[in-house]
Design a protein around this motif. Structure first.
Motif, PDB file in Angstrom:
ATOM      1  N   ARG A 163       0.847  -1.205   0.000  1.00  0.00           N
ATOM      2  CA  ARG A 163       0.000   0.000   0.000  1.00  0.00           C
ATOM      3  C   ARG A 163       0.873   1.242   0.000  1.00  0.00           C
ATOM      4  O   ARG A 163       2.102   1.144  -0.048  1.00  0.00           O
ATOM      5  CB  ARG A 163      -0.925  -0.031   1.222  1.00  0.00           C
ATOM      6  CG  ARG A 163      -1.939  -1.137   1.146  1.00  0.00           C
ATOM      7  CD  ARG A 163      -2.773  -1.259   2.412  1.00  0.00           C
ATOM      8  NE  ARG A 163      -3.503  -2.510   2.392  1.00  0.00           N
ATOM      9  CZ  ARG A 163      -4.688  -2.664   1.799  1.00  0.00           C
ATOM     10  NH1 ARG A 163      -5.273  -1.664   1.206  1.00  0.00           N
ATOM     11  NH2 ARG A 163      -5.295  -3.845   1.801  1.00  0.00           N
ATOM     12  N   ARG A 164       0.222   2.402   0.071  1.00  0.00           N
ATOM     13  CA  ARG A 164       0.960   3.648   0.011  1.00  0.00           C
ATOM     14  C   ARG A 164       0.702   4.514   1.234  1.00  0.00           C
ATOM     15  O   ARG A 164      -0.408   4.534   1.756  1.00  0.00           O
ATOM     16  CB  ARG A 164       0.585   4.438  -1.252  1.00  0.00           C
ATOM     17  CG  ARG A 164       1.098   3.800  -2.530  1.00  0.00           C
ATOM     18  CD  ARG A 164       1.002   4.753  -3.713  1.00  0.00           C
ATOM     19  NE  ARG A 164      -0.388   5.068  -4.048  1.00  0.00           N
ATOM     20  CZ  ARG A 164      -0.905   6.285  -3.931  1.00  0.00           C
ATOM     21  NH1 ARG A 164      -0.155   7.285  -3.494  1.00  0.00           N
ATOM     22  NH2 ARG A 164      -2.161   6.524  -4.264  1.00  0.00           N
ATOM     23  N   LEU A 165       1.729   5.212   1.631  1.00  0.00           N
ATOM     24  CA  LEU A 165       1.571   6.212   2.689  1.00  0.00           C
ATOM     25  C   LEU A 165       1.001   7.459   2.020  1.00  0.00           C
ATOM     26  O   LEU A 165       1.710   8.182   1.337  1.00  0.00           O
ATOM     27  CB  LEU A 165       2.922   6.520   3.335  1.00  0.00           C
ATOM     28  CG  LEU A 165       2.958   7.620   4.393  1.00  0.00           C
ATOM     29  CD1 LEU A 165       2.200   7.213   5.640  1.00  0.00           C
ATOM     30  CD2 LEU A 165       4.391   7.973   4.759  1.00  0.00           C
ATOM     31  N   THR A 166      -0.283   7.713   2.209  1.00  0.00           N
ATOM     32  CA  THR A 166      -0.907   8.844   1.524  1.00  0.00           C
ATOM     33  C   THR A 166      -0.502  10.153   2.189  1.00  0.00           C
ATOM     34  O   THR A 166       0.047  10.161   3.291  1.00  0.00           O
ATOM     35  CB  THR A 166      -2.431   8.736   1.578  1.00  0.00           C
ATOM     36  OG1 THR A 166      -2.807   8.635   2.957  1.00  0.00           O
ATOM     37  CG2 THR A 166      -2.922   7.518   0.825  1.00  0.00           C
ATOM     38  N   LYS A 167      -0.832  11.255   1.506  1.00  0.00           N
ATOM     39  CA  LYS A 167      -0.494  12.564   2.060  1.00  0.00           C
ATOM     40  C   LYS A 167      -1.183  12.799   3.395  1.00  0.00           C
ATOM     41  O   LYS A 167      -0.588  13.338   4.332  1.00  0.00           O
ATOM     42  CB  LYS A 167      -0.896  13.663   1.067  1.00  0.00           C
ATOM     43  CG  LYS A 167       0.239  14.050   0.151  1.00  0.00           C
ATOM     44  CD  LYS A 167      -0.219  15.031  -0.896  1.00  0.00           C
ATOM     45  CE  LYS A 167      -0.405  16.443  -0.327  1.00  0.00           C
ATOM     46  NZ  LYS A 167      -0.879  17.369  -1.389  1.00  0.00           N
ATOM     47  N   THR A 168      -2.444  12.384   3.460  1.00  0.00           N
ATOM     48  CA  THR A 168      -3.184  12.562   4.715  1.00  0.00           C
ATOM     49  C   THR A 168      -2.557  11.732   5.821  1.00  0.00           C
ATOM     50  O   THR A 168      -2.378  12.202   6.950  1.00  0.00           O
ATOM     51  CB  THR A 168      -4.653  12.134   4.527  1.00  0.00           C
ATOM     52  OG1 THR A 168      -5.086  12.595   3.265  1.00  0.00           O
ATOM     53  CG2 THR A 168      -5.517  12.657   5.636  1.00  0.00           C
ATOM     54  N   ALA A 169      -2.209  10.484   5.490  1.00  0.00           N
ATOM     55  CA  ALA A 169      -1.602   9.618   6.502  1.00  0.00           C
ATOM     56  C   ALA A 169      -0.286  10.225   6.970  1.00  0.00           C
ATOM     57  O   ALA A 169       0.036  10.204   8.164  1.00  0.00           O
ATOM     58  CB  ALA A 169      -1.390   8.225   5.937  1.00  0.00           C
ATOM     59  N   ASN A 170       0.465  10.778   6.026  1.00  0.00           N
ATOM     60  CA  ASN A 170       1.732  11.416   6.388  1.00  0.00           C
ATOM     61  C   ASN A 170       1.489  12.594   7.331  1.00  0.00           C
ATOM     62  O   ASN A 170       2.213  12.785   8.307  1.00  0.00           O
ATOM     63  CB  ASN A 170       2.453  11.889   5.127  1.00  0.00           C
ATOM     64  CG  ASN A 170       3.766  12.579   5.453  1.00  0.00           C
ATOM     65  OD1 ASN A 170       4.675  11.961   6.000  1.00  0.00           O
ATOM     66  ND2 ASN A 170       3.843  13.864   5.158  1.00  0.00           N
ATOM     67  N   ARG A 171       0.418  13.348   7.043  1.00  0.00           N
ATOM     68  CA  ARG A 171       0.125  14.498   7.900  1.00  0.00           C
ATOM     69  C   ARG A 171      -0.251  14.024   9.305  1.00  0.00           C
ATOM     70  O   ARG A 171       0.185  14.592  10.305  1.00  0.00           O
ATOM     71  CB  ARG A 171      -0.990  15.334   7.279  1.00  0.00           C
ATOM     72  CG  ARG A 171      -0.877  16.795   7.647  1.00  0.00           C
ATOM     73  CD  ARG A 171      -1.861  17.660   6.873  1.00  0.00           C
ATOM     74  NE  ARG A 171      -1.586  17.696   5.440  1.00  0.00           N
ATOM     75  CZ  ARG A 171      -2.543  17.653   4.483  1.00  0.00           C
ATOM     76  NH1 ARG A 171      -3.806  17.549   4.820  1.00  0.00           N
ATOM     77  NH2 ARG A 171      -2.209  17.701   3.219  1.00  0.00           N
TER      78      ARG A 171
END
Lengths: 155, 557, 55
Positions: B410-418
């Motif tokens: 999966r991917r670390l999304t921008k929201t998850a990063n935030r």
């Protein structure tokens, strides 16, 4: 292996600093007699209560303003419970445990050592300032560990 | 941003094969389940000690303290480390683990989980409120000790699995220098296996027979020496995987290179050699060990500071060279060029910052008579919360932000990063407040590992109360951060969009030759054996020959 | 024996290789580690002072 010039200097400074610490510690510990409490005396932990002087814990005057304090640290208290000396007195503490491991600490002094069953811990301290000094157990010893404390009154 | 997404979709390495990814993920998730429970226990303790709540009568402060210590310091760390190392070894040796390693890995996992459950049940039943140091003659249920032994044996199997992968790689790549990550993994496991031998001896030959009632008494001094023979390298077992992330993963994340391959390896060899023969610095305030032997261990302890000084230099050098390439100029201009909004960098970086006072405090703790100022005070608790609880934990969080999606595809999304950034900030602020209060109180003499108490309203103890409330507040922030982290990791495991996530492994900028001596393990293990005999041979012999009368078991809770 | 020979070889190798950029600017790094060193020194001397004061 290649070391950058700055790294060489940094490591030399670091090692030099650590060496300085060691020298200060050694001089202070061995030449000035401030080594950590390292008594080698032993006692049978199951017979503490019948072994003199720990059968009668208390203060014994051994000189002008100098006392030996024979104490037991047990779950959950210290004996004797009441000690009083005049300001300027030196107390040589000798402490052992009849049960589990305890700690012996007088906050804001350097008196801080472990009390192990089977061993007698010793440390000395000169009480210059009058006051009521707290002695507390600082090693977890069971459900009542937080109440294990006593005081020394210095007049 | 478009560029970032592109990188996400095509990664410059083979993704980790499912079989290895599953194994690693299984370890990582057990780690985080333990972490969540431990965080709850930790928050409760903070609140109790701050005088904010009282525990219900069926729960004991020292019971949740034991749970917190065991779950955080032993279970969370060990499981995460084993899982992380398996994944990294797979990543750097072609993307997979071979059959033998996988088998050892799973058997190890089963043993470790069994051991964890056994110890956990005894703690819940209040049969093992002995804290995670389990000092005799406090006697826990035998199942607690057996559980601990299974945990250790399981981790040994995982270590053997990594050795097997390493041997296979060397057979297939004769004459080549091993990947840096693999080298560091091998060093870490050698350290771990040697360090756990004495505690295994303590548990198997002293504690288990004694707790079962097969022998009436126990040699306290010997049990403590064997414990701390293990106890100090234990902290390096926590630290080295964090250093692996700092040396190998973080440079890649910020778009840089490994500063020096050989020096990285050399620092790990130094840790291996000097983190073990130093245990007496945990026993400086005890009777039964002579002042001279204590001093020998103190000197050896201070030597182990040097590889950490090397690490500090390497990290700053990586940051500076990378930042300068991105256009940073002046003395500290490069600092601004680091990817501050990337949680994969920001979390470990905060960890590194915490390690500066952490390391400084550690030097103070180990400084022989200076230990009297801080020994068993809450300063020590503050110390290991900024070292293992911040430097190591924040690094593990930062690793998890890419490791989990890399393992689940999966991917670390921008929201998850935030969210991860917010989580890191909460953890850092909480830890700062809590550890600052702890360090300050410790210098005033407040004891560690102690339930709420005013010592009969003694003025000295009353003076600590304000700091205890700050400590509790910090603990509250940490708990919020822990919940947030678990939510982020659940998202990354089950819900994040599918995609490829890079497993960051940095390389050196130019081809660097590495002295072959660094990889001659028999030399280093031999040297280590010599140092151990030097530091421990005589004292342990004395402790056996001139032992104090033994102690019967006690249950004082 | 083997090790010694190896060491010699290594010695030669490391002399041969000077590829690593020595001129790399690491002034900031040096300043940063000096700050770290300063923190260690100040902290240690502080507690040492406290210890002497409490003796």
């Amino acid at each position: 292996m290649h070391l950058h010039r700055y790294e060489k200097i940094w490591l030399m400074l670091g090692a030099g600093g650590l060496a300085l610490f060691v020298v200060l510690l050694c001089v202070n510990a061995f030449a000035m007699g401030m080594a950590p409490p390292s008594s080698m005396e032993m006692i049978d932990p199951e017979k503490v209560m019948e072994t003199p002087p720990f059968d009668k814990p208390g203060l014994v005057q051994v000189g002008d303003k100098e006392y030996d304090a024979y104490m037991t640290a047990f779950a959950f208290g210290f004996a004797p419970t009441k000690m009083e000396v005049e300001a300027g007195s030196t107390i040589n503490f000798h402490v052992t445990s009849p049960d589990v491991i305890h700690g012996f600490q007088i906050p804001e002094t350097n008196v801080n050592f472990m009390v192990l069953p089977g061993h007698i811990s010793s440390a000395s301290y000169t009480f210059d300032k009058p006051g009521e000094y707290l002695i507390l157990c600082n090693e977890y010893c069971g459900a009542g560990h937080q109440v294990m404390a006593t005081t020394i009154i210095v007049k | 941003m478009v560029i970032a997404r592109k990188i996400d979709d095509s990664i410059p390495h083979v993704p980790i094969q499912r079989s290895a990814a599953k194994l690693s993920l299984a370890y990582v998730w057990v780690a985080y389940i333990a972490f969540g429970l431990a965080a709850l226990a930790g928050m409760l303790q903070g609140m109790v000690r701050g005088g904010i709540i009282e525990l219900p009568s069926w729960m004991n402060y020292y019971q949740i303290l034991t749970a917190h210590g065991v779950l955080m310091a032993l279970i969370f760390t060990t499981f995460f480390i084993v899982g992380f190392i398996f994944s990294g070894v797979a990543r750097t040796t072609g993307g997979s683990l071979h059959g033998t390693t996988l088998k050892l890995g799973w058997v190890g996992w089963i043993l470790m989980v069994t051991g964890t459950l056994m110890a956990g049940v005894t703690i819940v039943m209040n049969e093992a409120s002995v804290l995670y140091t389990f000092y005799a003659p406090l006697k826990a249920s035998p199942y607690f000790y057996i559980g601990a032994a299974l945990l250790v044996v399981g981790s040994w199997l995982a270590g053997v699995g990594v050795f097997a992968s390493y041997r296979k790689w060397r057979r297939e790549n004769p004459g080549k220098t091993s990947p840096l990550f693999v080298f560091m993994s091998v060093a870490t496991y050698i350290l771990w296996i040697i360090a756990t031998l004495p505690v295994a001896v303590e548990v198997l030959f002293q504690l288990i027979p004694w707790s079962l009632g097969l022998v009436p008494s126990i040699n306290i001094m010997l049990s403590r020496t064997l414990f701390w023979f293990f106890g100090h390298p234990l902290v390096y077992f926590w630290l080295l995987p964090a250093y692996m992330a700092w040396y190998v993963c973080v440079p890649r994340i910020i778009g840089g290179h490994v500063f020096s391959d050989s020096l990285s390896r050399l620092s790990f060899i130094c840790f291996l050699l000097f983190s073990i023969p130093v245990g007496f610095h945990h026993q400086l305030m005890e009777p039964g060990i002579s002042a001279g032997w204590k001093m020998i261990h103190v000197v050896l302890t201070l030597i182990v500071v040097i590889p950490s000084l090397m690490t500090a230099f390497s990290m700053f050098a990586v940051f500076e060279t990378t930042g300068r390439k991105k256009g940073g100029s002046g003395l500290f201009g490069w600092f601004k060029k680091l990817p501050w909004s990337d949680a994969r960098f920001f979390a470990p970086f905060m960890g590194m910052l915490f390690f500066i006072p952490g390391g400084a405090g550690g030097i103070i703790n180990a400084s022989n008579q200076l230990n009297a100022v801080v020994h068993n005070t809450i300063w020590v608790t503050g110390h290991f919360h900024i070292t293992v609880g911040a430097a190591v934990a924040l690094t593990f969080f930062g690793v998890s932000f890419w490791l989990v999606p890399a393992l689940t595809g999966r991917r670390l999304t921008k929201t998850a990063n935030r969210m991860a950034m917010v989580q890191t900030v909460f953890w850092s602020v909480g830890m700062f407040l809590m550890s600052f209060a702890m360090h300050t109180m410790g210098l005033q003499g407040a004891p560690r590992r102690t339930d709420y108490t005013t010592y009969m309203d003694h003025p000295t103890a009353l003076g600590w109360m304000d700091y205890q409330r700050v400590m509790a507040f910090g603990g509250g922030l940490l708990f919020v951060s822990a919940i947030l982290l678990i939510l982020i990791l659940l998202y990354l495991t089950f819900y994040a969009p599918k995609g490829n996530t890079e497993y960051p492994i940095a390389e050196t900028e130019t081809n660097q030759t590495v002295p072959g001596i660094l990889e001659r393990w028999p030399v280093w293990i031999g040297l280590l054996a010599f140092l151990i005999v030097l530091a421990y041979g005589y004292p342990i012999m004395e402790q056996i020959q001139h032992q104090a009368p033994g102690s019967p078991p006690f249950r004082t809770w | 024996m083997e090790t010694q020979i190896d060491k010699l070889k290594q010695g030669k190798k490391s002399k041969e290789k000077k590829t690593q950029p020595e001129q790399e600017e690491l002034k900031g790094t040096f300043a940063a580690v000096l700050i770290v060193g300063g923190i260690i020194l100040v902290g240690w001397l502080g507690v040492f002072g406290l210890f002497l004061e409490r003796a």
